[in-house]
Enzyme design. Structure first.
Site, short mmCIF file in Angstrom:
data_model
loop_
_atom_site.label_atom_id
_atom_site.label_comp_id
_atom_site.label_asym_id
_atom_site.label_seq_id
_atom_site.Cartn_x
_atom_site.Cartn_y
_atom_site.Cartn_z
CB CYS A 2 -0.84 0.00 1.27
SG CYS A 2 -1.82 -1.48 1.47
NE ARG A 27 4.20 1.95 -1.63
CZ ARG A 27 5.41 1.41 -1.46
NH1 ARG A 27 6.38 1.74 -2.28
NH2 ARG A 27 5.65 0.55 -0.51
CD1 TRP A 74 -2.73 -4.72 -4.82
CD2 TRP A 74 -2.03 -5.94 -3.10
NE1 TRP A 74 -2.58 -5.99 -5.26
CE2 TRP A 74 -2.18 -6.78 -4.22
CE3 TRP A 74 -1.61 -6.50 -1.90
CZ2 TRP A 74 -1.91 -8.14 -4.19
CZ3 TRP A 74 -1.33 -7.85 -1.85
CH2 TRP A 74 -1.49 -8.66 -2.98
CG ASN A 98 3.03 -0.72 2.75
OD1 ASN A 98 2.38 -1.69 2.35
ND2 ASN A 98 4.23 -0.44 2.30
N GLY A 99 1.78 -3.03 5.07
CA GLY A 99 2.44 -4.23 5.61
C GLY A 99 1.38 -5.23 6.05
CD GLU A 478 9.38 -9.93 -18.42
OE1 GLU A 478 9.39 -10.69 -17.44
OE2 GLU A 478 8.91 -8.78 -18.37
CE LYS A 482 6.20 -6.72 -18.43
NZ LYS A 482 6.74 -7.55 -17.47
CD GLU A 485 3.07 -7.92 -15.42
OE1 GLU A 485 2.92 -7.56 -14.25
OE2 GLU A 485 4.17 -7.96 -15.95
CG HIS A 501 9.39 -34.18 -21.89
ND1 HIS A 501 9.74 -35.49 -22.11
CD2 HIS A 501 10.39 -33.44 -22.45
CE1 HIS A 501 10.90 -35.55 -22.73
NE2 HIS A 501 11.33 -34.33 -22.94
CE LYS A 600 7.15 -0.54 -11.70
NZ LYS A 600 7.30 -1.35 -12.92
C1 AGP Z 1 6.75 -7.08 -13.58
O1 AGP Z 1 6.07 -6.86 -14.80
C2 AGP Z 1 5.82 -7.41 -12.47
N1 AGP Z 1 4.98 -6.31 -12.23
C3 AGP Z 1 6.44 -7.99 -11.23
O2 AGP Z 1 6.67 -9.34 -11.54
C4 AGP Z 1 7.79 -7.40 -10.72
O3 AGP Z 1 8.81 -7.68 -11.64
C5 AGP Z 1 8.13 -8.09 -9.39
O4 AGP Z 1 7.11 -7.78 -8.47
C6 AGP Z 1 9.49 -7.66 -8.83
O5 AGP Z 1 9.47 -6.28 -8.55
P1 AGP Z 1 10.88 -5.54 -8.26
O6 AGP Z 1 11.69 -5.67 -9.52
O7 AGP Z 1 10.53 -4.14 -7.92
O8 AGP Z 1 11.53 -6.29 -7.11
#
Ligand code: AGP
Length: 605
Positions: A2, A27, A74, A98-99, A478, A482, A485, A501, A600
């Site tokens: 958060c 966040r 969040w 936050n936590g 990756e 992408k 998400e 397999h 983020k």
């Molecule tokens: C990346 O597209 C994602 N949003 C997520 O996997 C991110 O890479 C991951 O949470 C790690 O974040 P950081 O690089 O800030 O540690």
């Protein structure tokens, strides 16, 4: 993950709190709230949804008050609704958090047994009610201190008090908290980005520390409530502005920034005249490193997996990788000659920070590859290699991924050379090739229109597969990440050689399958795997850097990226996949910069 903000000022604070909350929305953004103190009354306003909803509420019913706290959420405990939105207030106290308070259920039971009523399903409310109880016999700072000792888990807290209308108390354990300074105004915030529009004078709390601020002064305390001093940093203005400019979304802006951010990163590390990489102050004598362990989460983990191939190819160093949330619970055998490298864009990811902490506790040398150099992970590492990507707002990481890959590749080249695993001629060749990367990235981005055509193939598909071998495999991961998400469509990255397999059973008529096939030693094998998919009706979207390869008739779409050398292909193959995910998300009207359920920076476990 958060975001929290607090402001103590000589003037009304609600507008600045709202503006800071907007900067903190990356966040978390499922609900928001603000509490200010006016005439010794806590004035709390909350909303579900985005900060702009809160802004509308304040427009109709303004909150005055020169002291206040705010929060974007969040959800971890309790659905994202107004009741569970922060701040959580009693008549005496208001708290933003936050936590995760891991023993909140146990505390809730104890307080309920005393007849204390709860309004929300959150863990945070126990903090509010514990402080309220402690205030009956203590001053604010002691009340908070006594409360923190009862809490297990992580927190960054902002707290205001009905009967002490000139103070804000902050506290930190496991979640980041910054303090900002200005004339007749002081701040707490989850990170410096939230404070940057008001000040560039920043201090950071470490775990266990508290702060008490008024509009005129800030005092800090350690975990024994002993007064301490903190360094005041002056933050640099970084190049990339945090607004979208002419772009529709931050994500596409950040994709298009990549030629420049990678160029800047290379220039930071490579002496262009001498074609030499100026990384010098290794925390361990490079000749003595016997293993490198690369650790990260999500996209950062994918950069670790890609780098593993580079280290294996160019150096004699043994390489291991791990997902931070797995690493931190392993029964680890540490060795002082191992170099642990933590990769994190935000530098605040809880799992990665916790993994780093375990190494520190075992007196192991650590290196971090980060974008935010004032972050917790950077401050706790022995050695920091910034990626110089500039602020990354889009929740889906793009330019930071390329920055991570670039720095890890540069580190790998430097280590290979100083350890004489490669000769000077090879080293200079690779450094020279590296400098061609920004222009090649620019060329990749020019293929956006073709990628847009490919996007349509995913909209009504049941799912999709992304296949690659060797260093293209992490890029396949990756690309799938992408797409997942950003468009909420199922996608799976898989080693091309593994399809037979089991996952080959997923292939059916028309299923989109992205095949990454750069002109490297895996090319022929990857083509064979592609044929196995074609034979079962898979719809091939083929991405290669092989100019000679004639795209056979069974390929639905073929896309070529520039070729510099095999080692750099994974970086170039990434661009079409970033743009593909972006365009599929657009076609699905998804929120590109703030995808559902995500944030983020994941600063909770
Ligand atoms: C990346 O597209 C994602 N949003 C997520 O996997 C991110 O890479 C991951 O949470 C790690 O974040 P950081 O690089 O800030 O540690």
């Amino acid at each position: 993950m958060c975001g929290i903000i607090g402001i103590a000022s000589n003037k009304p604070v609600s507008i600045n709190i709202i503006n800071s909350l907007k900067k903190l929305e990356y966040r978390g953004y499922d609900s928001a709230g603000i509490a200010t103190l006016t005439d010794n009354t806590i004035n709390e306003k909350k909303c579900s949804g985005r900060v702009e909803e809160l802004e509308k509420i304040l427009f109709k019913t303004p909150s005055n008050g020169n002291i206040g706290i705010g929060h974007v959420r969040w959800a971890t405990h309790g659905v994202p609704n107004i009741t569970n939105a922060h701040p959580h207030s009693s008549e005496q106290v208001s708290v933003v958090h936050n936590g995760i308070i891991e023993n909140s259920d146990e505390i809730k039971k104890e307080l309920k047994a005393k007849g204390i009523k709860f309004k929300s399903q959150t863990d945070t409310e126990v903090v509010t009610l514990l402080i309220t109880e402690a205030l009956k016999e203590n001053k604010p700072l002691e009340s908070v201190f006594k409360t923190l000792k009862k809490l297990k888990g992580s927190f960054a807290l902002g707290i205001i008090f009905k009967n002490f209308s000139n103070i804000i108390i902050g506290a930190r354990r496991g979640s980041p908290l910054a303090v900002g300074y200005s004339k007749e105004e002081n701040y707490i915030g989850s990170d410096s980005y939230a404070l940057k529009s008001m000040t560039n004078k920043i201090s950071y709390l470490e775990d266990g520390e508290l702060c008490l601020l008024t509009k005129d002064e800030v005092s800090f305390y350690d975990e024994r409530l002993k007064k301490i001093n903190k360094k005041i940093l002056t933050l640099s203005e970084n190049g990339s502005s945090a607004d979208k400019g002419e772009y529709k979304h931050f994500m596409v802006k950040e994709i298009f920034e990549q030629p420049d951010t990678v160029k800047e990163c290379i220039e930071e590390y490579v002496d262009s005249s001498k074609k030499n990489i100026n990384i010098l102050n290794f925390p361990i004598d490079p000749q003595k490193i016997n293993k490198i362990i690369l650790i990260g989460c999500g996209t950062a983990y994918n950069s670790c997996l890609t780098a593993k191939y580079w280290f294996e190819e160019l150096t004699s160093i043994d390489v291991e990788i791990d997902i931070a949330s797995e690493f931190r619970y392993r029964n680890l055998k540490f060795n002082a000659k191992n170099l642990y490298i933590f990769v994190s864009q935000s530098g605040e990811t809880a799992d990665t920070a916790a993994a780093l902490d375990i190494c520190k506790k075992n007196n192991i040398k650590t290196c971090s590859v980060v974008n935010v150099i004032e972050s917790t992970i950077a401050r706790n590492s022995d050695w920091v290699l910034p990626i110089h990507a500039g602020i990354e707002i889009g929740v889906a990481s793009t330019k930071a991924f390329l920055g991570q890959l670039t720095v890890l590749y540069i580190l790998c080249l430097k280590l290979a050379f100083v350890r004489k695993d490669i000769d000077e001629k090879t080293y200079v060749k690779h450094v020279t090739n590296l400098k061609k990367l920004p222009d090649a990235i620019k060329k990749c981005i020019k293929s956006e229109n073709n990628v847009q055509l490919m996007a349509k193939e995913f909209i009504s598909a049941k799912g999709s597969m992304f296949l690659g071998r060797g260093p293209s495999f992490p890029i396949a991961l990756e690309g799938a990440l992408k797409l997942k998400e950003l468009s909420y469509l199922h996608a799976e990255g898989y080693p091309a050689g593994e399809m037979k397999h089991g996952p080959l059973a997923l292939i059916e008529e028309g299923l989109p399958v992205i095949v990454l096939a750069p002109m490297d030693k895996y090319f022929e094998k990857t083509i064979s795997n592609m044929q196995e998919v074609i034979a079962r009706g898979g719809k091939i979207l083929f991405i290669t850097d092989n100019k000679k390869e004639s795209l056979n008739e069974n390929i639905r779409f073929g896309l070529r990226v520039p070729h510099i050398d095999n080692l750099l292909s994974p970086i170039l193959l990434t661009l079409p996949l970033q743009m593909l995910a972006y365009h599929v998300a657009l076609l699905k009207n998804c929120d590109v910069d703030k995808p559902r359920n995500l944030a983020k920076s994941v600063t909770v476990e």
